[in-house]
Enzyme design. Structure first.
Site, short mmCIF file in Angstrom:
data_model
loop_
_atom_site.label_atom_id
_atom_site.label_comp_id
_atom_site.label_asym_id
_atom_site.label_seq_id
_atom_site.Cartn_x
_atom_site.Cartn_y
_atom_site.Cartn_z
NE ARG A 174 37.62 47.90 46.94
CZ ARG A 174 37.96 46.84 47.65
NH1 ARG A 174 38.67 45.86 47.06
NH2 ARG A 174 37.61 46.71 48.91
CD GLU B 66 39.79 34.40 47.63
OE1 GLU B 66 39.82 34.06 46.44
OE2 GLU B 66 38.80 34.95 48.16
CB CYS C 188 38.60 33.47 42.26
SG CYS C 188 38.02 33.23 40.56
#
Length: 502
Positions: free
Chosen positions: A196, A400, A300
């Site tokens: 990406r 998440e 994260c």
């Protein structure tokens, strides 16, 4: 915003379509991958800024062959010689830091300040790896007279070819968790960055070669799942580092480990903040919103579930909403408070989590889903969103989100907060805001997460400490950074010596 001038950049040749074509780098040669080409898009504008080709298993084979050949010589060079290019690499990264940050902010969508900070964190790993002569001494001392007439010593030795599969959310920092340590310990290295935003990683590899790291010691392959699986399966790769979602981390760990490799696989997270009734609430609100919404929540270490003591819940919720409303959403290179999300599909996924939370009974205190940035109407944006009344059984409290969402939960006691935190299947990070030393001590002893912070919004360890995810946030035994990295990239031989007398 256009990327930097690619003229003369071996990693990024200009194309007739505009933007830049990102190549593989094998044995110092920049070449096109064999697979299909895919566009690279600036998420802040929706505009195409480049093209990347996907590698096949044959492309991975070429990179491994080049790395294996380079390892034979590189591993025999003195460690003092191996670190000299890293000193030059650090200087080049600092010289190009601003330009790299603008490229990163453009292809990823995060703010310019966030991109600068990310690169600084990466450079700190290069600094640590420059101390490899001292790091290799750990566990390598000699014991004279370990047994009658016998001396023993531990010697750390490189293992061969290592690969790192890195994610889209930190394309500048996370490759530098691995590359400098692998090289300094005497191994050869292959980087497979996210498809990406591969432009920044390609430039990192180009600068590594400019710094004097020999051809074949550092290689680059771009691509998708075929490249990942080829790396996991390749018999000549000694170890694999991975950072990404928990599902893919588990897949990489199981597949690479089954092929006999060392694996460190950093997965996803569901990080908690505990706000004590003794906390400085305005300070805690500022740090909480910053943690949850920095990098548009795509990290994260985002602390997005806030376990707040009932006595201060209402006051704290007001402070959090005020912080969220004050945050400016805008085009990353213009350096607002919150930049773009990586894809429209991901934005829709985050918005879906919010909608389902409302359906489950959460209270929408601040809605950031309907955001348009003037002049960048085709960009992929979502503003800070705050949900109240979130309970542990709700999806948004368990999974998440990877977006700029803060979920506020009431707890009756500090013990309840610790129990709720520990009930999560993840164990990446957690933070506590308190003015009580007793609570801080209990948090340190009982909280089940690998990175803990007190009165700090984000538990991000410095490069001279390992990055310590636990439970479903990490698969493997040795983490990234610091002493764990040295142990991961080397094996220890015990050398026993006796010279019988005549």
């Amino acid at each position: 915003m256009a990327l930097h001038d690619t003229t003369g950049d071996p990693a990024l040749d200009p194309t007739a379509e505009g933007g830049a074509t990102v190549h593989n780098c094998v044995a110092g040669e920049w070449r096109d991958p064999s697979g299909e080409r895919h566009p690279i898009t600036d998420p802040g504008t929706g505009e195409r800024v480049g093209t990347v080709g996907y590698s096949t298993a044959a492309d991975v084979d070429d990179a491994v062959a080049a790395a294996s050949e380079a390892f034979a010589d590189w591993s025999q060079r003195p460690v003092e010689e191996r670190i000299q290019p890293l000193f030059r690499y650090k200087a080049l990264l600092e010289e190009h830091q601003e330009d790299l940050a603008r490229t990163l902010a453009t292809e990823h969508g995060k703010t310019l300040s966030e991109a600068r900070g990310e690169l600084r964190r990466g450079i700190e790993n290069v600094e640590v790896a420059c101390g490899m002569p001292s790091l290799l001494k750990e566990g390598s001392g000699i014991v004279e007279g370990a047994a009658p007439d016998i001396d023993e010593a531990g010697v750390r030795q490189p293992l061969g070819v290592f690969a790192a599969i890195t994610p889209f959310n930190f394309p500048g920092m996370i490759p530098l968790w691995f590359l400098p340590h692998a090289v300094a310990t005497g191994n050869a290295f292959i980087l497979k960055p996210s498809e990406r935003d591969p432009i920044t990683p390609a430039r990192l590899v180009a600068l590594a070669h400019e710094a004097g790291i020999p051809e074949g010691v550092v290689n680059l392959v771009n691509g998708g799942p075929e490249s990942v699986n080829a790396i996991c399966d390749h018999e000549a790769i000694a170890g694999v580092s991975f950072v990404g979602s928990t599902g893919v981390a588990r897949h990489v760990y199981e597949r690479a480990a089954a092929a006999g490799k060392r694996v460190q696989a950093q997965g996803g997270a569901k990080n908690h903040v505990i706000v004590s009734d003794s906390a400085a609430l305005d300070f805690a609100a500022e740090k909480t919103v910053s943690s949850a919404c920095a990098c548009a929540g795509e990290r994260c270490l985002a602390n997005d579930v806030v376990l707040t003591m009932d006595a201060v819940y209402d006051e704290f919720a007001e402070a959090v909403v005020a912080e969220a409303e004050a945050a400016e959403v805008g085009y990353g290179p213009d350096d607002p408070d919150v930049g773009a999300l990586i894809t429209s599909e991901h934005r829709d996924e985050v918005a879906g989590y919010v909608e389902r939370a409302i359906e489950e009974g959460a209270e929408l205190l601040r809605d950031g889903r309907d955001v348009t940035v003037p002049g960048h109407e085709d960009g992929i944006y979502m503003g800070p969103t705050v949900l109240g009344g979130v309970t542990p059984d709700m999806e948004i409290a368990r999974e998440e989100i990877f977006g700029p969402v803060v979920a506020l939960s009431r707890v009756e006691s500090f013990d309840e907060a610790i129990e709720t935190l520990n009930a999560s299947e993840y164990g990446n990070a957690a933070s506590l805001f308190t003015e009580r030393g007793r609570e801080a001590q209990q948090f340190r002893r009982e909280a089940e997460a690998g990175n803990l912070a007190v009165n700090a919004g984000t538990a991000a360890p410095m490069a001279f400490y390992h990055f310590g995810g636990q439970k479903a946030s990490f698969f493997g035994d040795l983490h990234a950074q610091a002493d764990d990295a040295v142990r991961f990239y080397t094996d220890q031989t015990v050398y026993i010596e006796r010279w019988p007398g005549e």
